[in-house]
Design an enzyme around this catalytic site. Structure first.
Site, short mmCIF file in Angstrom:
data_model
loop_
_atom_site.label_atom_id
_atom_site.label_comp_id
_atom_site.label_asym_id
_atom_site.label_seq_id
_atom_site.Cartn_x
_atom_site.Cartn_y
_atom_site.Cartn_z
N CYS A 54 0.85 -1.18 0.00
CA CYS A 54 0.00 0.00 0.00
C CYS A 54 0.89 1.24 0.00
CB CYS A 54 -0.90 -0.01 1.23
SG CYS A 54 -1.91 1.45 1.20
N HIS B 133 0.01 4.53 -0.43
CA HIS B 133 -0.44 5.70 0.34
C HIS B 133 -0.10 5.50 1.81
CE1 HIS B 133 -4.15 3.79 2.00
NE2 HIS B 133 -4.15 4.83 2.82
N ASP C 198 -10.22 3.90 -3.72
CA ASP C 198 -9.07 4.67 -3.25
C ASP C 198 -9.29 6.14 -3.58
OD1 ASP C 198 -6.61 5.59 -2.43
OD2 ASP C 198 -5.49 4.01 -3.45
N SER D 153 0.72 1.83 -4.94
CA SER D 153 1.09 0.55 -5.57
C SER D 153 0.56 0.49 -6.99
CB SER D 153 0.56 -0.62 -4.74
OG SER D 153 -0.82 -0.47 -4.50
O1 LIG Z 1 -1.77 3.57 -2.34
C1 LIG Z 1 -1.95 2.36 -2.38
O2 LIG Z 1 -1.13 1.58 -2.87
C2 LIG Z 1 -3.18 1.80 -1.73
N1 LIG Z 1 -4.26 2.72 -1.43
C3 LIG Z 1 -5.44 1.90 -1.18
C4 LIG Z 1 -5.24 0.72 -2.09
C5 LIG Z 1 -3.74 0.51 -2.17
O3 LIG Z 1 -3.35 -0.46 -1.25
#
Ligand SMILES: O=C(O)[C@H]1NCC[C@@H]1O
Length: 344
Positions: free
Chosen positions: A97, A99, A259, A265
């Site tokens: 993840c 973020h 998201d 990712s």
């Molecule tokens: O930024 C990310 O990679 C994540 N945000 C929510 C879904 C992913 O895991």
């Protein structure tokens, strides 16, 4: 004066809440039982089997919501890691993840999980279930700022795979890995626009793709079977040719969770895909924009590498996270809804 809480069951769970580009991150600070396992991946299996009730308590209503995201800091078996982490969401536990890494980088420095912060950047090695991710946190005069991270090797798994969707017919997708596997499709295939269409319509289309890929494509990861599953679908604006203008995308992952950020990712996987297709060069930085909130990350491939037999790239992603508050959660014995529920 410390706020007193009435009598309650079990330990209090205390959390620090942040967001990165609008996407929440609830970092569990204390109150979790010991997580057993001799590796981060085995700890991920342990929480799924033994502690999943706590994920529901912290992610679901009334304390969280359908699209809540969480991180549990754990010990890592890697000597070079400053911390290990397990990620959680509305359906279970993800393997990567971005973020969260951006938020955890700041958190690790501010909460002294790394010993001597350095200016202008402090390195924080975060052991995610997919592997070691190196975060670099801006640090100046005691304050943390933006974060860039280098993820695990990212690779294109397959391009132009046609899957059949009950409602939408045949759809051609690309599948790429950035610590988690995503299917990528241009939203125009569904007559949609990632920045202006209704979220519900984008979620329906992306979820139909996810379900079709899950049932029709067998994924494989060279280092662990635990990583070989489709995490979600990313609908894009189709602007994959290099440009200094932002390109927008919308990620729908886990159980139709949306998201709010451009997806760290997902940016990693999308950069690997663009590089694989010859649409960007090493060190060409692109800006990725969330279709949901307009928040932005940048991403660039910095070197070629391998992941098993797959040609891979190391991708650098940058973004900024902010604190929103701290909470202490309790469970009262008479509360019939204390274990958590979701409205779909
Ligand atoms: O930024 C990310 O990679 C994540 N945000 C929510 C879904 C992913 O895991």
């Amino acid at each position: 004066m410390e706020m007193q809480l009435p009598p309650h069951e079990g330990d209090e769970l205390s959390v620090v809440d942040m967001h990165t580009g609008g996407e929440p991150l609830r970092i569990i600070h204390s109150g979790y039982p010991e997580v057993k396992g001799d590796s981060v991946l085995s700890k991920r299996r342990y929480v799924r089997e033994h502690l999943d009730h706590l994920r529901r308590v912290l992610m679901f209503e009334p304390r969280g919501h359908y699209d809540m995201y969480g991180a549990l800091v754990v010990d890592s078996e890697l000597p070079e890691a400053d911390l290990g982490v397990l990620f959680m969401h509305n359906e279970g536990y993800s393997t990567m993840c971005g973020h969260a890494v951006i938020a955890l980088g700041r958190f690790a420095v501010d909460y002294k999980l790394v010993k001597e912060p350095q200016s202008p950047e402090t390195q924080v090695n975060i052991h995610c279930p997919c592997g070691l991710v190196k975060a670099f946190v801006e640090y100046s005069e005691g304050k943390t700022g933006g974060v860039r991270f280098l993820s695990v090797p990212a690779f294109t798994f397959a391009t132009d795979v046609t899957v059949s969707l009950e409602r939408f017919g045949d759809v051609t997708v690309d599948i790429s890995y950035g610590g988690a596997f995503y299917a990528f499709v241009d939203a125009k295939r569904f007559g949609l626009d990632v920045t202006t269409s209704r979220t519900r319509d984008l979620v329906d289309a992306a979820t139909a793709v996810t379900n079709a890929v899950k049932s029709q494509v067998k994924l494989y990861h060279p280092t662990s079977d635990d990583l070989a599953f489709l995490y979600g679908t990313i609908l894009t604006d189709g602007k994959d040719d290099y440009s200094s203008d932002p390109t927008a995308n919308m990620c729908v992952f886990a159980e139709a969770q949306v998201d709010r950020s451009p997806t760290g990712s997902g940016v990693t996987a999308r950069v690997a895909l663009q590089y694989h297709r010859g649409l960007i060069q090493l060190n060409q930085t692109r800006t990725f924009q969330s279709g949901a909130t307009g928040s932005q990350f940048t991403g660039r491939a910095i070197e070629e590498t391998k992941c098993g037999d797959f040609k891979a790239v190391v991708v650098e992603v940058s973004g900024r996270a902010f604190y929103t508050g701290v909470s202490r959660f309790v469970q009262e014995p008479e509360d019939k809804l204390t274990h958590g529920f979701l409205l779909k």
